[in-house]
Motif scaffolding. Structure first.
Motif, PDB file in Angstrom:
ATOM      1  N   CYS A 236       0.869  -1.105  -0.107  1.00 18.54           N
ATOM      2  CA  CYS A 236       0.040   0.185   0.119  1.00 18.54           C
ATOM      3  C   CYS A 236       0.790   1.312  -0.079  1.00 18.54           C
ATOM      4  O   CYS A 236       0.828   2.285  -0.641  1.00 18.54           O
ATOM      5  CB  CYS A 236      -0.880  -0.131   1.216  1.00 18.54           C
ATOM      6  N   ALA A 237       1.836   1.212   0.747  1.00 20.47           N
ATOM      7  CA  ALA A 237       2.787   2.357   0.766  1.00 20.47           C
ATOM      8  C   ALA A 237       3.605   2.471  -0.533  1.00 20.47           C
ATOM      9  O   ALA A 237       3.876   3.679  -0.713  1.00 20.47           O
ATOM     10  CB  ALA A 237       3.596   2.121   2.071  1.00 20.47           C
ATOM     11  N   VAL A 238       3.858   1.392  -0.954  1.00 24.52           N
ATOM     12  CA  VAL A 238       4.537   1.815  -2.326  1.00 24.52           C
ATOM     13  C   VAL A 238       3.901   2.399  -3.352  1.00 24.52           C
ATOM     14  O   VAL A 238       4.214   3.212  -4.163  1.00 24.52           O
ATOM     15  CB  VAL A 238       5.104   0.183  -2.817  1.00 24.52           C
ATOM     16  N   LEU A 239       2.455   1.848  -3.471  1.00 20.44           N
ATOM     17  CA  LEU A 239       1.665   2.527  -4.408  1.00 20.44           C
ATOM     18  C   LEU A 239       1.500   3.807  -4.211  1.00 20.44           C
ATOM     19  O   LEU A 239       1.602   4.846  -5.131  1.00 20.44           O
ATOM     20  CB  LEU A 239       0.209   1.865  -4.607  1.00 20.44           C
ATOM     21  N   VAL A 240       1.290   4.457  -2.923  1.00 21.73           N
ATOM     22  CA  VAL A 240       1.333   6.010  -2.510  1.00 21.73           C
ATOM     23  C   VAL A 240       2.540   6.631  -2.990  1.00 21.73           C
ATOM     24  O   VAL A 240       2.420   7.554  -3.480  1.00 21.73           O
ATOM     25  CB  VAL A 240       1.070   5.978  -1.017  1.00 21.73           C
ATOM     26  N   ALA A 241       3.594   5.975  -2.706  1.00 21.23           N
ATOM     27  CA  ALA A 241       4.926   6.424  -3.063  1.00 21.23           C
ATOM     28  C   ALA A 241       4.900   6.701  -4.750  1.00 21.23           C
ATOM     29  O   ALA A 241       5.572   7.795  -5.060  1.00 21.23           O
ATOM     30  CB  ALA A 241       6.076   5.745  -2.314  1.00 21.23           C
ATOM     31  N   GLY A 242       4.542   5.589  -5.280  1.00 18.29           N
ATOM     32  CA  GLY A 242       4.746   5.669  -6.794  1.00 18.29           C
ATOM     33  C   GLY A 242       3.992   6.985  -7.377  1.00 18.29           C
ATOM     34  O   GLY A 242       4.372   7.720  -8.402  1.00 18.29           O
ATOM     35  N   VAL A 243       2.632   7.115  -6.599  1.00 17.55           N
ATOM     36  CA  VAL A 243       1.791   8.054  -7.325  1.00 17.55           C
ATOM     37  C   VAL A 243       2.352   9.559  -6.633  1.00 17.55           C
ATOM     38  O   VAL A 243       2.431  10.694  -7.554  1.00 17.55           O
ATOM     39  CB  VAL A 243       0.407   8.056  -6.445  1.00 17.55           C
ATOM     40  N   LEU A 244       2.831   9.958  -5.726  1.00 12.55           N
ATOM     41  CA  LEU A 244       3.636  10.924  -5.115  1.00 12.55           C
ATOM     42  C   LEU A 244       4.818  11.126  -5.917  1.00 12.55           C
ATOM     43  O   LEU A 244       5.064  12.508  -6.404  1.00 12.55           O
ATOM     44  CB  LEU A 244       4.089  10.773  -3.771  1.00 12.55           C
ATOM     45  N   ASN A 245       5.656  10.267  -6.728  1.00  8.74           N
ATOM     46  CA  ASN A 245       6.534  10.433  -7.576  1.00  8.74           C
ATOM     47  C   ASN A 245       6.341  10.507  -9.009  1.00  8.74           C
ATOM     48  O   ASN A 245       7.164  10.590  -9.957  1.00  8.74           O
ATOM     49  CB  ASN A 245       7.534   9.419  -7.203  1.00  8.74           C
ATOM     50  N   ASP A 246       5.162  10.429  -9.297  1.00 11.58           N
ATOM     51  CA  ASP A 246       4.268  10.281 -10.557  1.00 11.58           C
ATOM     52  C   ASP A 246       4.976   9.207 -11.667  1.00 11.58           C
ATOM     53  O   ASP A 246       5.332   9.352 -12.697  1.00 11.58           O
ATOM     54  CB  ASP A 246       4.537  11.703 -11.374  1.00 11.58           C
ATOM     55  N   ILE A 247       5.067   7.914 -10.759  1.00 13.71           N
ATOM     56  CA  ILE A 247       5.793   6.973 -11.580  1.00 13.71           C
ATOM     57  C   ILE A 247       4.926   5.798 -11.729  1.00 13.71           C
ATOM     58  O   ILE A 247       5.023   4.790 -12.294  1.00 13.71           O
ATOM     59  CB  ILE A 247       7.036   6.756 -11.293  1.00 13.71           C
ATOM     60  N   CYS A 248       3.568   6.167 -10.985  1.00 16.84           N
ATOM     61  CA  CYS A 248       2.574   4.615 -11.216  1.00 16.84           C
ATOM     62  C   CYS A 248       1.253   5.396 -11.011  1.00 16.84           C
ATOM     63  O   CYS A 248       1.134   6.355 -10.654  1.00 16.84           O
ATOM     64  CB  CYS A 248       3.015   3.565 -10.221  1.00 16.84           C
ATOM     65  N   ASP A 249       0.296   4.506 -11.618  1.00 14.91           N
ATOM     66  CA  ASP A 249      -1.277   4.959 -11.465  1.00 14.91           C
ATOM     67  C   ASP A 249      -1.752   4.841 -10.012  1.00 14.91           C
ATOM     68  O   ASP A 249      -0.957   4.070  -9.118  1.00 14.91           O
ATOM     69  CB  ASP A 249      -2.074   4.174 -12.359  1.00 14.91           C
ATOM     70  N   ARG A 250      -2.994   5.146  -9.833  1.00 11.35           N
ATOM     71  CA  ARG A 250      -3.528   5.159  -8.604  1.00 11.35           C
ATOM     72  C   ARG A 250      -3.896   3.335  -8.519  1.00 11.35           C
ATOM     73  O   ARG A 250      -4.594   3.431  -7.168  1.00 11.35           O
ATOM     74  CB  ARG A 250      -4.760   6.246  -8.370  1.00 11.35           C
ATOM     75  N   ARG A 251      -4.066   2.942  -9.240  1.00 10.23           N
ATOM     76  CA  ARG A 251      -4.542   1.463  -9.244  1.00 10.23           C
ATOM     77  C   ARG A 251      -3.302   0.712  -9.931  1.00 10.23           C
ATOM     78  O   ARG A 251      -3.097   0.880 -11.012  1.00 10.23           O
ATOM     79  CB  ARG A 251      -5.776   1.253  -9.863  1.00 10.23           C
ATOM     80  N   ALA A 252      -2.756  -0.470  -8.929  1.00  6.08           N
ATOM     81  CA  ALA A 252      -1.546  -0.993  -9.797  1.00  6.08           C
ATOM     82  C   ALA A 252      -1.590  -2.552  -9.156  1.00  6.08           C
ATOM     83  O   ALA A 252      -2.105  -2.705  -7.848  1.00  6.08           O
ATOM     84  CB  ALA A 252      -0.621  -0.469  -9.582  1.00  6.08           C
ATOM     85  N   THR A 253      -0.965  -3.404  -9.797  1.00  7.76           N
ATOM     86  CA  THR A 253      -0.523  -4.707  -9.238  1.00  7.76           C
ATOM     87  C   THR A 253       0.764  -4.533  -8.737  1.00  7.76           C
ATOM     88  O   THR A 253       1.755  -4.017  -9.582  1.00  7.76           O
ATOM     89  CB  THR A 253      -0.516  -5.693 -10.464  1.00  7.76           C
TER      90      THR A 253
END
Length: 288
Positions: A236-253
């Motif tokens: 969960c933290a990884v997805l949030v971090a990815g969104v904050l860094n604009d390198i992943c979507d808000r929904r991901a595997t």
């Protein structure tokens, strides 16, 4: 007489579950939990989870001791296993099949707040993990002043500079994005992150390779447990971090060594939702 237990795992992150509903305190000490978790002289697990009676009007209370005897605030894979365990307990109490009670949701009190897992008819478990905490004081870390976020902040560890983003999902996470996650010497570098002076309560650490914006590979060093096959709060933290860094979507595997988790950070309510499996392994008694 030994204490009855059931072992479950969520993507290989394994836990000993104990029916502790008759007492508000865990029936094992942290020292006993360490012995139970020993993979050579005990049952073997990443932690021991206790299903305690309700607190403040919720269905149940969750407590957990890590394999080193420490007590984390929460565990994402663990709460999915606890939800499955509770369904199995209630089915046994009612003398019905667990499947007949599905879908079933719970409000579970944890040291990180109230979590709401829902066991679907398919057996998958979706957990409302709440909103992430992003300020340095909330994590906690001294990498920034108390009321600032820690996003792509340089951190010196083992003679190397890492760009880290910090997120709390009720427990602390330090996330760093790398080119090849398989090349990380996790057993060497993980403890150095966990015990770094900028994390006063230690930290979980996730190393992430972005394959696509909707698909990330993750390896984790868990605070108090070391290398594990999966970490739900970490994903969960990884997805949030990815969104904050604009390198992943808000929904991901998020692909972990033990398998995939589906994570969503909702734009509507800013809450993080985790979906994944939880499976029973075996049951028994222990007098350790």
């Amino acid at each position: 007489m030994g204490i009855e237990f059931t072992k479950y795992h969520g993507l290989g992150n394994d836990f000993i579950l104990i029916d502790n509903r008759t007492s508000t305190e865990p029936c094992l000490t942290p020292e006993q939990a360490v012995k139970w978790c020993d993979r050579h002289f005990g049952i073997g697990a990443d932690g021991v989870i206790f299903a305690l009676p309700d607190q403040d009007g919720h269905d149940y209370t969750m407590r957990i001791f890590n394999s080193d005897g420490s007590e984390p605030e929460m565990c994402g894979n663990g709460i999915r296993c606890l939800a499955k365990f509770l369904v199995d307990l209630e089915a046994a109490d009612a003398n019905v099949s667990s499947e007949s009670l599905l879908p079933r949701s719970y409000k579970i009190h944890t040291l990180a707040g109230v979590m709401v897992p829902k066991i679907e008819a398919s057996g998958q478990v979706t957990v409302d993990m709440g909103q992430p905490h992003l300020l340095a004081a909330e994590i906690p870390t001294t990498l920034a002043v108390a009321d600032q976020k820690v996003i792509a902040q340089p951190l010196e560890v083992a003679g190397q500079t890492w760009d880290v983003t910090c997120v709390s999902m009720g427990n602390p996470h330090c996330i760093t994005f790398v080119e090849d996650v398989a090349a990380i010497a996790l057993e060497t570098i993980g403890p150095k992150f966990e015990h770094h002076a900028v994390f006063p309560q230690r930290t979980n650490t996730e190393f992430i390779e972005v394959v696509r914006r909707d698909y990330l590979k993750m390896r984790v060093w868990e605070r108090g447990a070391g290398i594990t096959l999966a970490c739900g709060t970490g994903a969960c933290a990884v997805l949030v971090a990815g969104v904050l860094n604009d390198i992943c979507d808000r929904r991901a595997t998020i692909e972990l060594p033990g398998g995939p988790l589906e994570i969503e950070w909702s734009e509507l309510d800013q809450r993080v939702y985790m979906t994944g499996p939880a499976e029973m392994v075996f049951a028994g008694q222990s007098s350790i």
